[in-house]
Design a protein around this motif. Structure first.
Motif, PDB file in Angstrom:
ATOM      1  N   ALA A  67       0.829  -1.204   0.000  1.00 24.00           N
ATOM      2  CA  ALA A  67       0.000   0.000   0.000  1.00 24.00           C
ATOM      3  C   ALA A  67       0.867   1.259   0.000  1.00 24.00           C
ATOM      4  O   ALA A  67       1.988   1.246   0.496  1.00 24.00           O
ATOM      5  CB  ALA A  67      -0.900   0.003   1.225  1.00 24.00           C
ATOM      6  N   CYS A  68       0.298   2.338  -0.549  1.00 23.54           N
ATOM      7  CA  CYS A  68       0.965   3.646  -0.477  1.00 23.54           C
ATOM      8  C   CYS A  68       1.192   3.975   0.996  1.00 23.54           C
ATOM      9  O   CYS A  68       0.308   3.782   1.842  1.00 23.54           O
ATOM     10  CB  CYS A  68       0.090   4.710  -1.136  1.00 23.54           C
ATOM     11  SG  CYS A  68       0.695   6.394  -0.933  1.00 23.54           S
ATOM     12  N   THR A  69       2.382   4.466   1.304  1.00 27.42           N
ATOM     13  CA  THR A  69       2.803   4.677   2.684  1.00 27.42           C
ATOM     14  C   THR A  69       2.138   5.893   3.355  1.00 27.42           C
ATOM     15  O   THR A  69       2.208   6.049   4.568  1.00 27.42           O
ATOM     16  CB  THR A  69       4.344   4.821   2.698  1.00 27.42           C
ATOM     17  OG1 THR A  69       4.807   4.668   3.999  1.00 27.42           O
ATOM     18  CG2 THR A  69       4.788   6.146   2.126  1.00 27.42           C
ATOM     19  N   VAL A  70       1.471   6.730   2.545  1.00 28.31           N
ATOM     20  CA  VAL A  70       0.848   7.934   3.107  1.00 28.31           C
ATOM     21  C   VAL A  70      -0.409   7.543   3.886  1.00 28.31           C
ATOM     22  O   VAL A  70      -1.302   6.893   3.331  1.00 28.31           O
ATOM     23  CB  VAL A  70       0.497   8.941   1.984  1.00 28.31           C
ATOM     24  CG1 VAL A  70      -0.161  10.192   2.564  1.00 28.31           C
ATOM     25  CG2 VAL A  70       1.751   9.306   1.191  1.00 28.31           C
ATOM     26  N   PRO A  71      -0.516   7.905   5.167  1.00 28.71           N
ATOM     27  CA  PRO A  71      -1.674   7.519   5.970  1.00 28.71           C
ATOM     28  C   PRO A  71      -2.976   7.979   5.323  1.00 28.71           C
ATOM     29  O   PRO A  71      -3.057   9.101   4.845  1.00 28.71           O
ATOM     30  CB  PRO A  71      -1.447   8.247   7.303  1.00 28.71           C
ATOM     31  CG  PRO A  71       0.028   8.480   7.360  1.00 28.71           C
ATOM     32  CD  PRO A  71       0.463   8.691   5.932  1.00 28.71           C
ATOM     33  N   GLY A  72      -3.977   7.104   5.284  1.00 31.27           N
ATOM     34  CA  GLY A  72      -5.276   7.430   4.701  1.00 31.27           C
ATOM     35  C   GLY A  72      -5.374   7.143   3.218  1.00 31.27           C
ATOM     36  O   GLY A  72      -6.470   7.100   2.671  1.00 31.27           O
ATOM     37  N   CYS A  73      -4.249   6.939   2.543  1.00 27.33           N
ATOM     38  CA  CYS A  73      -4.290   6.655   1.111  1.00 27.33           C
ATOM     39  C   CYS A  73      -4.636   5.184   0.919  1.00 27.33           C
ATOM     40  O   CYS A  73      -4.054   4.316   1.556  1.00 27.33           O
ATOM     41  CB  CYS A  73      -2.953   6.965   0.450  1.00 27.33           C
ATOM     42  SG  CYS A  73      -2.973   6.674  -1.336  1.00 27.33           S
ATOM     43  N   LYS A  74      -5.623   4.941   0.035  1.00 25.02           N
ATOM     44  CA  LYS A  74      -6.085   3.564  -0.142  1.00 25.02           C
ATOM     45  C   LYS A  74      -5.448   2.869  -1.347  1.00 25.02           C
ATOM     46  O   LYS A  74      -5.771   1.735  -1.668  1.00 25.02           O
ATOM     47  CB  LYS A  74      -7.613   3.558  -0.348  1.00 25.02           C
ATOM     48  CG  LYS A  74      -8.394   4.203   0.792  1.00 25.02           C
ATOM     49  CD  LYS A  74      -8.747   3.193   1.863  1.00 25.02           C
ATOM     50  CE  LYS A  74      -9.712   3.745   2.896  1.00 25.02           C
ATOM     51  NZ  LYS A  74      -9.059   4.598   3.898  1.00 25.02           N
ATOM     52  N   MET A 100       4.840   4.093  -2.516  1.00 23.14           N
ATOM     53  CA  MET A 100       3.975   5.266  -2.620  1.00 23.14           C
ATOM     54  C   MET A 100       3.208   5.231  -3.943  1.00 23.14           C
ATOM     55  O   MET A 100       3.699   4.701  -4.933  1.00 23.14           O
ATOM     56  CB  MET A 100       4.822   6.540  -2.556  1.00 23.14           C
ATOM     57  CG  MET A 100       4.101   7.755  -2.021  1.00 23.14           C
ATOM     58  SD  MET A 100       5.170   9.217  -1.994  1.00 23.14           S
ATOM     59  CE  MET A 100       5.362   9.458  -0.247  1.00 23.14           C
ATOM     60  N   CYS A 101       1.986   5.818  -3.952  1.00 22.58           N
ATOM     61  CA  CYS A 101       1.249   5.913  -5.212  1.00 22.58           C
ATOM     62  C   CYS A 101       1.847   7.060  -6.035  1.00 22.58           C
ATOM     63  O   CYS A 101       2.526   7.932  -5.497  1.00 22.58           O
ATOM     64  CB  CYS A 101      -0.252   6.120  -4.963  1.00 22.58           C
ATOM     65  SG  CYS A 101      -0.697   7.750  -4.343  1.00 22.58           S
ATOM     66  N   GLU A 102       1.551   7.032  -7.336  1.00 18.30           N
ATOM     67  CA  GLU A 102       2.141   8.003  -8.258  1.00 18.30           C
ATOM     68  C   GLU A 102       1.747   9.446  -7.900  1.00 18.30           C
ATOM     69  O   GLU A 102       2.591  10.339  -7.901  1.00 18.30           O
ATOM     70  CB  GLU A 102       1.674   7.661  -9.684  1.00 18.30           C
ATOM     71  CG  GLU A 102       2.533   8.236 -10.781  1.00 18.30           C
ATOM     72  CD  GLU A 102       3.908   7.589 -10.883  1.00 18.30           C
ATOM     73  OE1 GLU A 102       3.949   6.356 -11.058  1.00 18.30           O
ATOM     74  OE2 GLU A 102       4.918   8.302 -10.777  1.00 18.30           O
ATOM     75  N   SER A 103       0.469   9.665  -7.564  1.00 21.39           N
ATOM     76  CA  SER A 103       0.043  11.058  -7.327  1.00 21.39           C
ATOM     77  C   SER A 103       0.682  11.626  -6.057  1.00 21.39           C
ATOM     78  O   SER A 103       1.066  12.798  -6.017  1.00 21.39           O
ATOM     79  CB  SER A 103      -1.480  11.189  -7.308  1.00 21.39           C
ATOM     80  OG  SER A 103      -2.041  10.311  -6.381  1.00 21.39           O
ATOM     81  N   HIS A 104       0.795  10.833  -5.014  1.00 24.04           N
ATOM     82  CA  HIS A 104       1.477  11.333  -3.814  1.00 24.04           C
ATOM     83  C   HIS A 104       2.956  11.559  -4.079  1.00 24.04           C
ATOM     84  O   HIS A 104       3.556  12.514  -3.593  1.00 24.04           O
ATOM     85  CB  HIS A 104       1.280  10.366  -2.638  1.00 24.04           C
ATOM     86  CG  HIS A 104      -0.016  10.587  -1.921  1.00 24.04           C
ATOM     87  ND1 HIS A 104      -0.863   9.555  -1.564  1.00 24.04           N
ATOM     88  CD2 HIS A 104      -0.601  11.744  -1.505  1.00 24.04           C
ATOM     89  CE1 HIS A 104      -1.933  10.082  -0.947  1.00 24.04           C
ATOM     90  NE2 HIS A 104      -1.793  11.388  -0.912  1.00 24.04           N
ATOM     91  N   ASN A 105       3.555  10.672  -4.865  1.00 22.94           N
ATOM     92  CA  ASN A 105       4.975  10.828  -5.182  1.00 22.94           C
ATOM     93  C   ASN A 105       5.219  12.102  -6.000  1.00 22.94           C
ATOM     94  O   ASN A 105       6.174  12.837  -5.741  1.00 22.94           O
ATOM     95  CB  ASN A 105       5.477   9.591  -5.931  1.00 22.94           C
ATOM     96  CG  ASN A 105       6.979   9.581  -6.097  1.00 22.94           C
ATOM     97  OD1 ASN A 105       7.495   9.612  -7.200  1.00 22.94           O
ATOM     98  ND2 ASN A 105       7.698   9.554  -4.992  1.00 22.94           N
TER      99      ASN A 105
HETATM  100 ZN    ZN Z   1      -0.941   7.596  -1.986  1.00 27.85          ZN
END
Ligand code: ZN
Ligand code: ZN
Length: 122
Positions: A67-74, A100-105
């Protein structure tokens, strides 16, 4: 690509070619031979490029999850993020890479993770 690790026999820093990491190497101090540590054996060891080898990615995902490491990101991870940015001397190591997901990255860019996280809007 180089592989930087600390010698399992004398703890001194060693640099070898990544492709030679499965060969036997001689410790300059103890004169004994050893096989260099893999990314799963030494999480602080790093390569000298921004892009990580697949073998390192597999270890990061195994330890830190898909999972993306950012809390709350699904979302599932789409890339790995240098938590301490490459531009700020962050290493390409198991320790410093996080799924991490692409948009957060993209949103994080070259910012340090802690600072980006504190100020991000979503
Ligand atoms: Zn994310
Ligand atoms: Zn050594």
């Amino acid at each position: 690509m180089k592989w930087m690790y600390s010698c399992p026999l004398c703890q001194k820093r060693r640099t070898i070619e990544w492709k030679d990491r499965k060969d036997s190497h001689k410790c300059h101090n103890t004169k004994n031979s050893y096989i260099p540590p893999s990314p799963s054996e030494q999480h602080s060891a790093y390569v000298d490029t921004h892009k990580w080898p697949k073998e390192m990615e597999d270890v990061v995902v195994k330890i830190k999850g898909k999972a993306c490491t950012v809390p709350g990101c699904k979302k599932d991870f789409e890339t790995l993020d240098h938590r301490v940015p490459w531009s700020m001397s962050g290493n390409t190591s198991v320790d410093n890479l996080f799924p991490m997901c692409e948009s957060h990255n993209l949103s994080k860019g070259d910012t340090d993770y802690q600072i980006w996280f504190m100020f991000k809007d979503d």
